[in-house]
Design an enzyme around this catalytic site. Structure first.
Site, PDB file in Angstrom:
ATOM      1  N   ASP A   4       5.559  31.548  14.063  1.00 50.10           N
ATOM      2  CA  ASP A   4       3.573  31.890  13.968  1.00 50.10           C
ATOM      3  C   ASP A   4       3.611  31.827  15.615  1.00 50.10           C
ATOM      4  O   ASP A   4       3.084  31.179  16.401  1.00 50.10           O
ATOM      5  CB  ASP A   4       3.244  30.866  13.699  1.00 50.10           C
ATOM      6  CG  ASP A   4       1.578  31.448  13.370  1.00 50.10           C
ATOM      7  OD1 ASP A   4       1.149  32.752  13.855  1.00 50.10           O
ATOM      8  OD2 ASP A   4       0.682  30.833  12.631  1.00 50.10           O
ATOM      9  N   ASN A   7      -1.105  25.089   8.590  1.00 51.89           N
ATOM     10  CA  ASN A   7      -1.930  23.304   8.718  1.00 51.89           C
ATOM     11  C   ASN A   7      -3.874  24.419   9.445  1.00 51.89           C
ATOM     12  O   ASN A   7      -4.142  23.944  10.173  1.00 51.89           O
ATOM     13  CB  ASN A   7      -1.714  22.327   9.949  1.00 51.89           C
ATOM     14  CG  ASN A   7      -0.450  23.933  10.888  1.00 51.89           C
ATOM     15  OD1 ASN A   7      -0.998  25.008  10.831  1.00 51.89           O
ATOM     16  ND2 ASN A   7      -0.167  22.826  11.706  1.00 51.89           N
ATOM     17  N   PHE A  51      -6.907  26.163   9.466  1.00 47.29           N
ATOM     18  CA  PHE A  51      -8.449  25.862   9.709  1.00 47.29           C
ATOM     19  C   PHE A  51      -9.305  26.997  10.651  1.00 47.29           C
ATOM     20  O   PHE A  51      -9.408  27.533  11.069  1.00 47.29           O
ATOM     21  CB  PHE A  51      -8.302  24.549   9.880  1.00 47.29           C
ATOM     22  CG  PHE A  51      -8.538  23.898  11.007  1.00 47.29           C
ATOM     23  CD1 PHE A  51      -9.598  24.040  11.491  1.00 47.29           C
ATOM     24  CD2 PHE A  51      -7.771  23.194  11.360  1.00 47.29           C
ATOM     25  CE1 PHE A  51      -9.574  23.593  13.078  1.00 47.29           C
ATOM     26  CE2 PHE A  51      -7.249  22.829  12.860  1.00 47.29           C
ATOM     27  CZ  PHE A  51      -8.434  23.172  14.019  1.00 47.29           C
ATOM     28  N   HIS A  76      -8.471  27.839  14.209  1.00 47.06           N
ATOM     29  CA  HIS A  76      -6.929  27.291  13.803  1.00 47.06           C
ATOM     30  C   HIS A  76      -5.826  28.344  12.716  1.00 47.06           C
ATOM     31  O   HIS A  76      -6.370  28.102  12.445  1.00 47.06           O
ATOM     32  CB  HIS A  76      -6.067  25.675  14.099  1.00 47.06           C
ATOM     33  CG  HIS A  76      -4.760  25.921  14.169  1.00 47.06           C
ATOM     34  ND1 HIS A  76      -4.158  24.572  13.475  1.00 47.06           N
ATOM     35  CD2 HIS A  76      -4.276  26.139  14.902  1.00 47.06           C
ATOM     36  CE1 HIS A  76      -2.421  25.007  13.647  1.00 47.06           C
ATOM     37  NE2 HIS A  76      -2.658  25.469  14.840  1.00 47.06           N
ATOM     38  N   HIS A 124      -1.022  28.111  21.139  1.00 45.72           N
ATOM     39  CA  HIS A 124       0.419  26.648  21.603  1.00 45.72           C
ATOM     40  C   HIS A 124       1.806  26.890  21.398  1.00 45.72           C
ATOM     41  O   HIS A 124       2.549  26.272  20.853  1.00 45.72           O
ATOM     42  CB  HIS A 124      -0.927  25.319  21.342  1.00 45.72           C
ATOM     43  CG  HIS A 124      -1.143  25.602  19.985  1.00 45.72           C
ATOM     44  ND1 HIS A 124      -2.413  24.741  19.604  1.00 45.72           N
ATOM     45  CD2 HIS A 124      -0.933  26.344  18.873  1.00 45.72           C
ATOM     46  CE1 HIS A 124      -2.517  25.465  17.959  1.00 45.72           C
ATOM     47  NE2 HIS A 124      -1.620  25.741  17.671  1.00 45.72           N
ATOM     48  N   PRO A 178      -7.540  19.781  19.235  1.00 45.65           N
ATOM     49  CA  PRO A 178      -7.368  19.127  18.016  1.00 45.65           C
ATOM     50  C   PRO A 178      -7.277  18.437  18.136  1.00 45.65           C
ATOM     51  O   PRO A 178      -5.745  17.844  17.847  1.00 45.65           O
ATOM     52  CB  PRO A 178      -6.771  20.735  16.249  1.00 45.65           C
ATOM     53  CG  PRO A 178      -6.352  21.251  17.252  1.00 45.65           C
ATOM     54  CD  PRO A 178      -6.119  21.457  18.594  1.00 45.65           C
ATOM     55  N   MET A 187      -9.118  16.594  10.350  1.00 46.48           N
ATOM     56  CA  MET A 187     -10.493  17.099   9.667  1.00 46.48           C
ATOM     57  C   MET A 187     -11.450  16.249  10.033  1.00 46.48           C
ATOM     58  O   MET A 187     -12.390  15.782   9.923  1.00 46.48           O
ATOM     59  CB  MET A 187      -9.993  17.768   8.240  1.00 46.48           C
ATOM     60  CG  MET A 187      -9.314  16.634   7.410  1.00 46.48           C
ATOM     61  SD  MET A 187      -9.511  17.148   5.669  1.00 46.48           S
ATOM     62  CE  MET A 187      -7.317  17.981   5.846  1.00 46.48           C
ATOM     63  N   HIS A 215      -0.641  19.818  21.479  1.00 47.54           N
ATOM     64  CA  HIS A 215      -1.449  21.138  21.485  1.00 47.54           C
ATOM     65  C   HIS A 215      -2.270  20.653  19.916  1.00 47.54           C
ATOM     66  O   HIS A 215      -2.522  21.116  19.695  1.00 47.54           O
ATOM     67  CB  HIS A 215      -0.220  21.887  20.333  1.00 47.54           C
ATOM     68  CG  HIS A 215       0.294  21.731  19.233  1.00 47.54           C
ATOM     69  ND1 HIS A 215       0.626  20.098  18.796  1.00 47.54           N
ATOM     70  CD2 HIS A 215       0.613  22.784  17.706  1.00 47.54           C
ATOM     71  CE1 HIS A 215       1.298  20.205  17.986  1.00 47.54           C
ATOM     72  NE2 HIS A 215       0.818  21.648  16.827  1.00 47.54           N
ATOM     73  N   ALA A 269      -2.632  16.320  17.559  1.00 50.89           N
ATOM     74  CA  ALA A 269      -2.482  14.944  17.156  1.00 50.89           C
ATOM     75  C   ALA A 269      -0.975  14.468  16.873  1.00 50.89           C
ATOM     76  O   ALA A 269      -0.272  13.947  17.180  1.00 50.89           O
ATOM     77  CB  ALA A 269      -3.820  14.298  16.526  1.00 50.89           C
TER      78      ALA A 269
END
Length: 464
Positions: free
Chosen positions: A147, A225, A227, A255, A337, A369, A372, A393, A395
């Site tokens: 990505d 992942n 959001f 993100h 990132h 980030p 959630m 980038h 947790a």
DNA sequence: ATGTAC
């Protein structure tokens, strides 16, 4: 329409060298791009290129023929060095061995000059997630990631954050109406964007084929992942770059990346890289493209386009939500990132790959980030040399997707969301907050890398 | 991550 038939014999007749790969490359390029042209016209083109190949270097279509005629690319099996380039691992105790070993392998590439692993590091494909690698004159498509340009974008509004609680349904509706998730969903009405004027869409055949997909996917978020969420921004640094008084604000955080455009660019150039720099087993996904070759230069252009496209997607998402909100942001923060940049490293210009790592040059702002149900951080880089001016980038995963599905239940998630006052739209078990490391622990492992400017706490979250 | 597979 008669199909073009070209044989080696035809090219030998017009003077193409039998030595090397010029003939096979030329036939390949011509059949791919001029399938409907008359044979004599195609041969005339080939003659013109042969006469003056320098003139065609860098051409998106025939540049590869010109390259073979002037400075042919040597394909040879590559070996790993026995020693590793210098590196630093941050938060080593929290990182699985597999991710470390992936970095060690990358550090033995002949092009590797330095590396680092961020405290959210975990195992990936090729370079680990959280991996940073500085290479000389070469770019590793899987060092950037599939990505390309996956990034964060935060808009902050002068709207009291407490407003969310009284109007949850309204915010849920806004996300449901104005964001698009999953492989297929796109906006009914596509906003125009200057990115679609970019010459790469005309000049690079591989990219040209992806134009329509890119056009229709603008402003969509994809899956995994990715959001889009409403939440509470808390600015804690009174000397912040936004001139915002310390306090709380409404924020939108997104993100996502470059969708099908970047995925297909990554796929195409990784294949080329693997052909051009075959590597032994454990390193084979770290194949690179020499930046002085046609394909290397083309990847660089395509990668940068995908990065800008990812940015355009975020801006489109924020524009749509801002309109629904009826407000203009006071300030925005954003950063790639998954990307590669040409940067000075210990006095030398190198290609710095960050695969799941936030650029953290001195004074540069970024967003890390949490999950959630855990805060993310607005950060300012310190320019630490040992991390190659990078930070985590996020947790980072604690549980693989498979493991998360095995061990976490829907009711675990429900309880956690309720305890934290978070409304979730979509979101699979593999994205559960418990699948991620403790962001506070991760932040405490990178105090040398970033300063905290503020936090973002999610309240209404939408995922696939 | 990706219309999940040359």
């Amino acid at each position: 329409m008669a199909k073009l038939k070209l044989r080696g014999k035809d090219l030998i007749e017009i003077g193409y060298p039998q030595k090397g790969k010029a003939i096979s490359i030329a036939i390949d390029v011509m059949l791919k791009n001029f399938r409907r042209e008359r044979k004599d016209k195609v041969l005339q083109r080939l003659k013109t290129i042969l006469k003056n190949p320098e003139k065609y270097l860098g051409d998106g279509i025939v540049g590869k023929i010109a390259e073979e005629l002037t400075t042919p690319v040597h394909v040879e099996a590559q070996q790993l060095a026995t020693t590793r380039a210098p590196f630093t691992i941050f938060g080593e105790n929290g990182i699985a061995d597999e991710a470390k070993h992936q970095l060690y392998t990358a550090l033995k590439l002949p092009i590797a000059k330095a590396g680092a692993l961020m405290p959210d590091g975990h195992s990936g494909y090729g370079l680990p997630i959280g991996g940073v690698l500085a290479a000389k004159d070469a770019v590793i498509p899987y060092g950037v990631g599939v990505d390309i340009g996956c990034r964060m974008c935060l808009s902050m509004y002068d709207i009291p954050a407490s407003y969310i609680d009284g109007h949850r349904d309204k915010y849920v509706n806004m996300l449901q109406e104005h964001t698009k998730f999953g492989s297929y969903e796109t906006h009914k009405r596509i906003n125009d964007h200057e990115i679609f004027e970019r010459s790469e869409f005309k000049d690079i055949p591989t990219v040209k084929k992806l134009f329509k997909k890119a056009y229709t996917q603008l402003g969509s978020s994809g899956g995994g992942n990715h959001f889009v969420e409403f939440g509470i921004v808390e600015i804690s640094d009174e000397h912040n770059e936004f001139n915002m008084p310390v306090g709380t604000y409404l924020g939108i955080l997104s993100h996502s990346g470059s969708r099908g455009l970047g995925a297909n660019i990554a796929k195409h150039y990784t294949k080329l890289a693997m052909q051009q720099t075959p590597l032994p087993g454990e390193a084979k996904n770290l194949a690179w493209l020499d930046l002085n070759t046609h394909d290397g230069q083309e990847y660089w252009l395509a990668m940068n386009l995908a990065g800008d496209y990812a940015s355009a997607c975020h801006h489109d998402i924020h524009k749509r939500l801002g309109k629904a909100l009826g407000a203009r942001p006071i300030a925005m923060v954003e950063n790639h990132h998954n990307f590669a940049w040409k940067e000075m490293v210990y006095g030398e210009e190198l290609v710095v790959h960050r695969k799941g790592a936030t650029p953290a040059q001195k004074g540069v702002l970024g967003i890390i980030p949490g999950s959630m149900t855990a805060p993310g951080f607005i950060v300012r880089g310190t320019g630490n040399k040992h991390s190659l001016q990078s930070a985590s980038h996020g947790a980072g995963r604690q549980l693989s997707r498979r493991k998360a599905k095995q061990t976490i239940t829907q009711s675990d998630i429900k309880k956690q969301l309720k305890d934290c006052g978070v409304t979730l739209i979509g979101g699979g078990i593999d994205e559960a907050p418990m699948a991620y490391k403790n962001i506070h622990q991760v932040m405490s492992n990178q105090t040398e890398l970033v300063e905290v400017v503020g936090t973002f706490t999610p309240k209404i979250v939408r995922m696939e």
